[in-house]
Design a protein around this motif. Structure first.
Motif, short mmCIF file in Angstrom:
data_model
loop_
_atom_site.label_atom_id
_atom_site.label_comp_id
_atom_site.label_asym_id
_atom_site.label_seq_id
_atom_site.Cartn_x
_atom_site.Cartn_y
_atom_site.Cartn_z
N TRP A 9 46.64 45.46 28.71
CA TRP A 9 46.53 46.17 29.97
C TRP A 9 45.22 45.81 30.64
CZ3 TRP A 9 49.12 48.40 33.58
CH2 TRP A 9 48.47 49.22 34.50
N GLN A 10 45.28 45.38 31.90
CA GLN A 10 44.10 45.08 32.71
C GLN A 10 43.99 46.16 33.77
OE1 GLN A 10 41.90 42.44 32.44
NE2 GLN A 10 40.74 43.45 34.03
N PRO A 11 43.01 47.06 33.68
CA PRO A 11 42.91 48.13 34.68
C PRO A 11 42.55 47.59 36.06
CG PRO A 11 41.04 48.22 33.19
CD PRO A 11 41.97 47.16 32.68
N GLY A 12 43.03 48.25 37.09
CA GLY A 12 42.73 47.85 38.46
C GLY A 12 41.38 48.38 38.89
N SER A 13 40.94 47.95 40.05
CA SER A 13 39.67 48.44 40.59
C SER A 13 39.85 48.72 42.08
CB SER A 13 38.56 47.42 40.38
OG SER A 13 38.84 46.24 41.07
N GLY A 14 39.30 49.83 42.52
CA GLY A 14 39.43 50.18 43.93
C GLY A 14 40.87 50.50 44.28
N ASP A 15 41.40 49.82 45.29
CA ASP A 15 42.78 50.07 45.70
C ASP A 15 43.79 49.14 45.03
OD1 ASP A 15 41.88 47.84 46.99
OD2 ASP A 15 42.84 48.29 48.89
N ARG A 16 43.33 48.23 44.17
CA ARG A 16 44.24 47.32 43.47
C ARG A 16 44.82 48.01 42.24
NH1 ARG A 16 40.78 42.10 42.44
NH2 ARG A 16 39.70 43.72 41.31
N PRO A 17 46.13 47.84 42.01
CA PRO A 17 46.73 48.46 40.82
C PRO A 17 46.40 47.64 39.56
CG PRO A 17 48.38 47.22 42.01
CD PRO A 17 47.11 47.18 42.84
N GLY A 18 46.53 48.27 38.44
CA GLY A 18 46.35 47.56 37.17
C GLY A 18 47.59 46.75 36.85
N GLY A 19 47.53 45.96 35.80
CA GLY A 19 48.68 45.14 35.44
C GLY A 19 48.58 44.64 34.02
N TRP A 20 49.64 44.02 33.56
CA TRP A 20 49.70 43.46 32.22
C TRP A 20 49.31 42.00 32.27
CZ3 TRP A 20 50.13 46.91 28.54
CH2 TRP A 20 50.71 48.13 28.84
N ARG A 21 48.67 41.51 31.20
CA ARG A 21 48.27 40.11 31.16
C ARG A 21 48.42 39.56 29.76
NH1 ARG A 21 42.37 38.74 30.34
NH2 ARG A 21 41.68 40.31 28.88
N LYS A 22 48.50 38.24 29.68
CA LYS A 22 48.62 37.52 28.42
C LYS A 22 47.74 36.29 28.49
CE LYS A 22 50.67 35.94 24.64
NZ LYS A 22 50.34 36.48 23.37
N LYS A 23 46.95 36.05 27.47
CA LYS A 23 46.13 34.85 27.41
C LYS A 23 46.89 33.80 26.60
CE LYS A 23 41.35 33.66 27.19
NZ LYS A 23 40.01 34.08 26.89
N TYR A 24 47.11 32.64 27.21
CA TYR A 24 47.90 31.58 26.59
C TYR A 24 47.25 30.23 26.86
CZ TYR A 24 51.90 28.58 25.55
OH TYR A 24 52.71 27.62 25.02
N LYS A 25 46.85 29.56 25.80
CA LYS A 25 46.21 28.25 25.87
C LYS A 25 45.01 28.25 26.81
CE LYS A 25 50.14 25.45 24.58
NZ LYS A 25 50.96 24.29 24.91
N GLY A 26 44.18 29.31 26.73
CA GLY A 26 42.97 29.40 27.53
C GLY A 26 43.17 29.87 28.95
N ARG A 27 44.42 30.08 29.37
CA ARG A 27 44.69 30.56 30.72
C ARG A 27 45.18 32.00 30.65
NH1 ARG A 27 48.66 26.33 33.39
NH2 ARG A 27 49.88 28.18 33.03
N VAL A 28 44.93 32.75 31.70
CA VAL A 28 45.39 34.14 31.78
C VAL A 28 46.61 34.20 32.68
CG1 VAL A 28 44.79 36.48 32.44
CG2 VAL A 28 43.06 35.03 31.41
N ILE A 29 47.70 34.78 32.17
CA ILE A 29 48.94 34.93 32.91
C ILE A 29 49.13 36.41 33.19
CG2 ILE A 29 51.43 34.59 32.84
CD1 ILE A 29 50.88 32.42 30.68
#
Length: 53
Positions: A9-29
């Motif tokens: 879980w990546q929390p949002g900041s300000g007016d942006r919502p949070g979202g789910w993320r996955k780190k794969y081969k050095g990149r964030v999806i």
């Protein structure tokens, strides 16, 4: 021992919502939005979207 969650879980900041993320081969999806990390429905949708990619 296997991991329980494949997404983080990546929390949002300000007016942006949070979202789910996955780190794969050095990149964030980023895999979707939700209200909080306890929002099970948004987690399931994000996992299904990740598998489809």
């Amino acid at each position: 021992m296997p991991r329980k969650c494949i997404l983080t879980w990546q929390p949002g900041s300000g007016d942006r919502p949070g979202g789910w993320r996955k780190k794969y081969k050095g990149r964030v999806i980023y895999c979707g939005h939700g209200n909080s990390k306890s929002d099970i429905e948004s987690y399931k949708k994000a996992v299904n979207g990740l598998v489809a990619c």
